[in-house]
Design a protein around this motif. Sequence first.
Motif, PDB file in Angstrom:
ATOM      1  N   SER A  77      42.817  40.911  35.351  1.00 39.61           N
ATOM      2  CA  SER A  77      43.105  39.802  36.269  1.00 39.61           C
ATOM      3  C   SER A  77      42.507  38.485  35.802  1.00 39.61           C
ATOM      4  N   CYS A  78      42.690  38.156  34.536  1.00 36.37           N
ATOM      5  CA  CYS A  78      42.141  36.908  34.028  1.00 36.37           C
ATOM      6  C   CYS A  78      42.825  36.528  32.718  1.00 36.37           C
ATOM      7  N   TRP A  79      42.536  35.301  32.287  1.00 34.89           N
ATOM      8  CA  TRP A  79      43.045  34.802  31.017  1.00 34.89           C
ATOM      9  C   TRP A  79      42.062  35.105  29.897  1.00 34.89           C
ATOM     10  N   VAL A  80      42.599  35.442  28.748  1.00 37.90           N
ATOM     11  CA  VAL A  80      41.837  35.500  27.505  1.00 37.90           C
ATOM     12  C   VAL A  80      42.619  34.635  26.524  1.00 37.90           C
ATOM     13  N   GLY A  81      42.110  33.437  26.286  1.00 38.92           N
ATOM     14  CA  GLY A  81      42.877  32.492  25.488  1.00 38.92           C
ATOM     15  C   GLY A  81      44.192  32.170  26.179  1.00 38.92           C
ATOM     16  N   LYS A  87      46.278  43.218  36.786  1.00 32.15           N
ATOM     17  CA  LYS A  87      45.311  43.981  37.574  1.00 32.15           C
ATOM     18  C   LYS A  87      44.924  45.285  36.898  1.00 32.15           C
ATOM     19  N   ASP A  88      45.852  45.854  36.113  1.00 31.37           N
ATOM     20  CA  ASP A  88      45.558  47.106  35.412  1.00 31.37           C
ATOM     21  C   ASP A  88      44.957  46.871  34.038  1.00 31.37           C
ATOM     22  N   GLY A  89      44.694  45.614  33.702  1.00 31.03           N
ATOM     23  CA  GLY A  89      44.101  45.272  32.422  1.00 31.03           C
ATOM     24  C   GLY A  89      45.096  45.020  31.308  1.00 31.03           C
ATOM     25  N   ALA A  90      46.352  45.415  31.506  1.00 31.25           N
ATOM     26  CA  ALA A  90      47.358  45.239  30.464  1.00 31.25           C
ATOM     27  C   ALA A  90      47.817  43.789  30.387  1.00 31.25           C
ATOM     28  N   MET A  91      48.054  43.310  29.167  1.00 32.25           N
ATOM     29  CA  MET A  91      48.534  41.952  28.963  1.00 32.25           C
ATOM     30  C   MET A  91      49.945  41.802  29.548  1.00 32.25           C
ATOM     31  N   LEU A  92      50.154  40.739  30.331  1.00 37.44           N
ATOM     32  CA  LEU A  92      51.475  40.482  30.898  1.00 37.44           C
ATOM     33  C   LEU A  92      52.402  39.915  29.832  1.00 37.44           C
ATOM     34  N   VAL A  93      53.678  40.255  29.915  1.00 39.11           N
ATOM     35  CA  VAL A  93      54.671  39.734  28.979  1.00 39.11           C
ATOM     36  C   VAL A  93      55.935  39.342  29.725  1.00 39.11           C
ATOM     37  N   ASP A  94      56.572  38.272  29.248  1.00 34.64           N
ATOM     38  CA  ASP A  94      57.864  37.824  29.766  1.00 34.64           C
ATOM     39  C   ASP A  94      57.877  37.732  31.286  1.00 34.64           C
ATOM     40  N   THR A  95      56.914  37.031  31.849  1.00 40.29           N
ATOM     41  CA  THR A  95      56.815  36.931  33.297  1.00 40.29           C
ATOM     42  C   THR A  95      55.970  35.724  33.678  1.00 40.29           C
ATOM     43  N   MET A 283      35.584  32.826  40.229  1.00 42.40           N
ATOM     44  CA  MET A 283      35.462  32.368  41.606  1.00 42.40           C
ATOM     45  C   MET A 283      36.800  32.475  42.327  1.00 42.40           C
ATOM     46  N   TRP A 284      37.846  31.959  41.713  1.00 36.98           N
ATOM     47  CA  TRP A 284      39.155  31.960  42.376  1.00 36.98           C
ATOM     48  C   TRP A 284      39.600  33.362  42.775  1.00 36.98           C
ATOM     49  N   MET A 285      39.196  34.366  41.994  1.00 38.24           N
ATOM     50  CA  MET A 285      39.666  35.728  42.208  1.00 38.24           C
ATOM     51  C   MET A 285      38.939  36.462  43.333  1.00 38.24           C
ATOM     52  N   LYS A 286      37.866  35.897  43.870  1.00 39.05           N
ATOM     53  CA  LYS A 286      37.056  36.646  44.822  1.00 39.05           C
ATOM     54  C   LYS A 286      37.846  37.151  46.040  1.00 39.05           C
ATOM     55  N   PRO A 287      38.746  36.384  46.655  1.00 34.21           N
ATOM     56  CA  PRO A 287      39.522  36.962  47.759  1.00 34.21           C
ATOM     57  C   PRO A 287      40.366  38.158  47.334  1.00 34.21           C
ATOM     58  N   ARG A 288      40.931  38.096  46.134  1.00 36.05           N
ATOM     59  CA  ARG A 288      41.722  39.225  45.641  1.00 36.05           C
ATOM     60  C   ARG A 288      40.826  40.409  45.291  1.00 36.05           C
ATOM     61  N   GLU A 289      39.623  40.112  44.855  1.00 33.80           N
ATOM     62  CA  GLU A 289      38.701  41.156  44.442  1.00 33.80           C
ATOM     63  C   GLU A 289      38.104  41.892  45.646  1.00 33.80           C
ATOM     64  N   LEU A 290      37.885  41.177  46.743  1.00 34.49           N
ATOM     65  CA  LEU A 290      37.180  41.743  47.892  1.00 34.49           C
ATOM     66  C   LEU A 290      38.068  42.098  49.074  1.00 34.49           C
TER      67      LEU A 290
END
Length: 372
Positions: A77-81, A87-95, A283-290
């Motif tokens: 649930s975050c950017w790397v570069g 949410k499952d850790g997999a890189m998103l594609v074409d979306t 920080m932005w993710m805290k509502p989704r995380e909790l």
Amino acid sequence: MVRKKLACMVMAAAFAVLTALPSFASIKVTDVAPKGWKRDDRGWWFENKDGSYTKGGWQWIGKKCYYFDDIGYMAESCWVGNYYLGKDGAMLVDTKTPDGYYVDINGKWIEPVKSNYISRSSSGGSRSSGGGSGSSRSSGSSGNSGNSGGSGSNTGSSSGSSGNSGSSGNSGSSGNSAINASSDASEVQTKVINQLMAYGLTQEEAKLYYLINEYRTSLGLERFSFSKSLTEVARNHVADSNANQPENQLDARGIKGNLHSWSSSGNWTPVAYTSDHAYAELMWMKPRELTAYTGNGYEISAASSGGISAETALELWKGSSGHNAVIIGSGSWSMLKTMGVSIDGNYAHVWFGSDADPAGYYDIAGYAVTYP
């Protein structure tokens, strides 16, 4: 338009800032059978057949690509570069990513193709003092406040869950004229606070919500609805702040955090939040995380070593251009429609959002508010 993308930092012990945006070609491709996933209280990692595991890099597992931090835990649930991890850790594609960017078939963000997303890294968007979330002090003493495009999930304090759920996912305004038409402000305040306390809110929480909305109405603005999920996040943060003072943490660079920091003593991703917003996504993710809230959340905070009141917190925020902009929905904050509050001991945290709350709202009969 130059876009600043935030790197993903996941673990409690260390958060690494990725300053370089990797090209897809630079991703290490190791085709490993989809076996060996392991998990502990910190997160997931993948053990290869030879007993090794990837640290500080990318790995293909089956037909999906994952990123593992410097100590081997999977990022999510975050950017790397220029690549986004779901949410499952997999890189998103074409979306489109949750924060509104389009990534191509290789998973890479393409700058010219961008939806209506408001960047939170710009000075005009979110921060006081020219874009900093740092602290502003009252009379040079104990009162301080910080604002952030923050976001986050649920442990610790409850969200004041007693009472009905009110309206969920409504748009526009709601409420009749019974309270709104009253000419006696103190009578209105008493009615609103009493009804909120019946839901399980504390008197100071109810008062803070009321005062923020009355400040908005004095400027001709609509009142925000009272989000249950965002209140749950705020309560968790207030409890953590009072118990652990996470603003005293240092990040991996040795920089001290501020009031938007979270400790490692809860069921959330810890962060020493710094004034350069290097960890904004955490920080932005805290509502989704909790909670079940699906959007980002954005926080303003205040603290006083001798205890803080609703009135003091609001005055601190009104006196800071960055915090005030969030409260009144100025500029890039115009999308905000709902909030959640908590205040106790030495801390006050208020969270804002623009997405409908699946948990519902603390609605008050006759008190017109706006919903996402």
